[in-house]
Design a protein around this motif. Structure first.
Motif, short mmCIF file in Angstrom:
data_model
loop_
_atom_site.label_atom_id
_atom_site.label_comp_id
_atom_site.label_asym_id
_atom_site.label_seq_id
_atom_site.Cartn_x
_atom_site.Cartn_y
_atom_site.Cartn_z
N ALA A 120 0.83 -1.21 0.00
CA ALA A 120 0.00 0.00 0.00
C ALA A 120 0.86 1.25 0.00
CB ALA A 120 -0.93 -0.01 1.21
N LEU A 121 1.92 1.26 0.81
CA LEU A 121 2.79 2.43 0.90
C LEU A 121 3.62 2.61 -0.36
CD1 LEU A 121 3.82 1.93 4.62
CD2 LEU A 121 2.56 3.90 3.71
N ALA A 122 3.98 1.50 -1.00
CA ALA A 122 4.73 1.60 -2.26
C ALA A 122 3.92 2.34 -3.33
CB ALA A 122 5.11 0.20 -2.76
N HIS A 123 2.60 2.17 -3.29
CA HIS A 123 1.72 2.83 -4.26
C HIS A 123 1.05 4.07 -3.68
CE1 HIS A 123 1.98 -0.44 -7.23
NE2 HIS A 123 2.03 -1.25 -6.18
N GLY A 124 1.53 4.53 -2.52
CA GLY A 124 0.85 5.58 -1.78
C GLY A 124 1.15 6.99 -2.24
N THR A 125 0.81 7.29 -3.47
CA THR A 125 0.96 8.67 -3.94
C THR A 125 -0.22 9.54 -3.51
OG1 THR A 125 0.00 8.01 -6.05
CG2 THR A 125 2.41 8.04 -5.89
N HIS A 126 -1.31 8.91 -3.06
CA HIS A 126 -2.47 9.63 -2.53
C HIS A 126 -2.54 9.39 -1.03
CE1 HIS A 126 -6.74 10.42 -1.57
NE2 HIS A 126 -6.66 11.32 -2.55
N TRP A 127 -2.94 10.41 -0.29
CA TRP A 127 -2.92 10.31 1.16
C TRP A 127 -3.82 9.19 1.69
CZ3 TRP A 127 -7.34 10.71 4.02
CH2 TRP A 127 -8.45 11.31 3.43
N GLY A 128 -4.92 8.88 0.98
CA GLY A 128 -5.82 7.83 1.44
C GLY A 128 -5.15 6.46 1.48
N LEU A 129 -4.37 6.16 0.45
CA LEU A 129 -3.67 4.89 0.41
C LEU A 129 -2.54 4.85 1.44
CD1 LEU A 129 -3.78 2.21 -1.04
CD2 LEU A 129 -2.23 3.11 -2.79
N VAL A 130 -1.92 5.99 1.70
CA VAL A 130 -0.91 6.07 2.75
C VAL A 130 -1.53 5.73 4.10
CG1 VAL A 130 0.62 7.63 4.04
CG2 VAL A 130 0.58 7.70 1.53
N VAL A 131 -2.71 6.26 4.36
CA VAL A 131 -3.39 5.97 5.63
C VAL A 131 -3.68 4.48 5.77
CG1 VAL A 131 -5.53 6.31 6.94
CG2 VAL A 131 -4.38 8.27 5.90
N VAL A 132 -4.11 3.83 4.67
CA VAL A 132 -4.35 2.38 4.70
C VAL A 132 -3.05 1.64 5.04
CG1 VAL A 132 -4.94 0.37 3.29
CG2 VAL A 132 -6.29 2.46 3.11
N GLY A 133 -1.96 2.03 4.37
CA GLY A 133 -0.68 1.38 4.62
C GLY A 133 -0.21 1.58 6.05
N VAL A 134 -0.39 2.78 6.56
CA VAL A 134 0.04 3.09 7.93
C VAL A 134 -0.80 2.30 8.94
CG1 VAL A 134 0.02 4.93 9.67
CG2 VAL A 134 1.05 5.33 7.42
#
Length: 377
Positions: free
Chosen positions: A276-290
């Motif tokens: 998820a973080l590797a593809h986390g160019t959008h903050w929403g996906l970053v939150v999922v990864g975190v």
């Protein structure tokens, strides 16, 4: 103490990057050095707590040193002063860590140790998400004033030291073996007596640490996803809320299910977080990864402590925790430096892909250990 530390840690990568001009490689190196310092100290503090048969006052000394390091962050004009403050803070963590973890095992029945370490991790993490929340409030109210936030972080650190010194008593049964002859725990024979089961756990923890580089890279990833500077600490809040909610339930589960299977489950969750973080160019996906990162922490950190406590002899638990953290911390240094270099020289996504690869390597190691002995938990 976690409130104090996390106010600083949630802002420090941004402070070094934006205010002091540090590169991702430099941040990775600093974080790696800092995180590797504590485990080295834990070896000696853990062994000393076994020798002295006293856990509390070593813990008090460690918390006091951590509290006294906090003003250096507020005054730091250069990266060098930040490094000094981080190392002092981690030395304090090293002094207190192994005696505190051994103390948990001393006071807990063996069949409840998973729940006990899970509860400790959960309550520990409450401070870890309150700290970033306070950091957000201070940054919003103080117009992104990093140094003001660092000064405010001094107070809860001092309160933590006072609470431990006044409010905690050493359990009586920590002195049950006072009549026996004391020996230096850090000796070749003593290390052998820790047992092959314990050293397998150390090896697994070390390989696992290759996949778990510094959480500073989660903060940097959030910065790149377009989150406003003052709100970036909410990334650590999200991670620690999930961590706090997961640690106790999974700790209780560790008392009833295979430790190996539960650890493999935690590694699978970390792989999902990395992707998820590797593809986390959008903050929403970053939150999922975190959030997934926090879940894997809740599944594995108390579990690893439980595995160490179960495998180590009762009179050598401090030493056992010290060496476990030494090897894991040394590998964390390498993984954080590697993560920073990949971030700068390749791209941020590659950093997380490599982390996922190390997770797969750890799962393969666990599978091989399980095949060799089906009797181990």
């Amino acid at each position: 103490m976690d409130v104090s530390s996390e106010i600083i840690h949630s802002l420090l990568p941004m402070f070094m990057f934006a205010s002091l001009g540090a590169s991702a490689t430099t941040i990775g190196f600093i974080e790696g050095i800092a995180e590797a310092t504590a485990p080295v100290v834990k070896v000696f503090s853990g062994a000393l707590s076994d020798y002295l048969r006293n856990r509390k006052w070593l813990a008090v000394a460690g918390y006091a040193l951590g509290a006294l390091s906090k003003p250096l962050f507020a005054m730091a004009p250069t990266i060098g002063v930040v490094v000094t403050a981080r190392v002092i803070d981690r030395i304090g963590k090293g002094i207190r860590g192994a005696p505190r973890d051994a103390l948990v095992a001393d006071v807990t029945p063996p069949h409840l140790r998973g729940a006990a370490y899970g509860l400790r991790q959960s309550l520990d993490t409450v401070g870890a998400f309150l700290g970033p929340l306070l950091a957000v409030g201070i940054m919003l109210a103080g117009s992104d004033n990093y140094r003001l936030a660092f000064w405010i972080a001094v107070l809860p650190g001092l309160l933590a030291v006072a609470l431990l010194a006044i409010g905690i008593e050493e359990p009586n049964h920590a002195h049950d073996t006072e009549g026996t002859k004391r020996a230096n725990p850090i000796r070749w024979r003593g290390l052998i007596e820790l047992g092959s089961g314990y050293w397998w756990i150390v090896a697994i923890g070390a390989v696992f640490s290759l996949a778990r580089f510094s959480e500073a890279f989660l903060v940097l990833r959030a910065m790149q996803s377009g989150v406003p500077t003052a709100l970036v600490p909410l990334v650590m809040v999200a991670m620690n809320v999930v961590y706090a909610l997961c640690a106790y339930p999974f700790g209780k589960l560790a008392d009833r299910v295979s430790h190996t299977r539960l650890l493999i489950g935690g590694l699978a969750v970390l792989i999902a977080a990395d992707l998820a973080l590797a593809h986390g160019t959008h903050w929403g996906l970053v939150v999922v990864g975190v959030a997934l990162w926090g879940m894997h922490m809740g599944m594995t950190q108390g579990l690893l402590a439980t595995m160490v406590a179960q495998a180590a002899p009762a009179d050598a638990r401090g030493t056992a925790f010290g060496f476990f953290n030494l090897f894991s911390g040394g590998v964390t240094l390498l993984s954080s430096i590697l993560a920073g270099a990949i971030w700068d020289r390749v791209n941020p996504a590659a950093t997380f892909y490599v982390g996922a690869g190390f997770c797969v390597a750890t799962i393969l190691l666990l599978a091989s250990v399980r095949q060799r002995s089906h009797t181990q938990p």
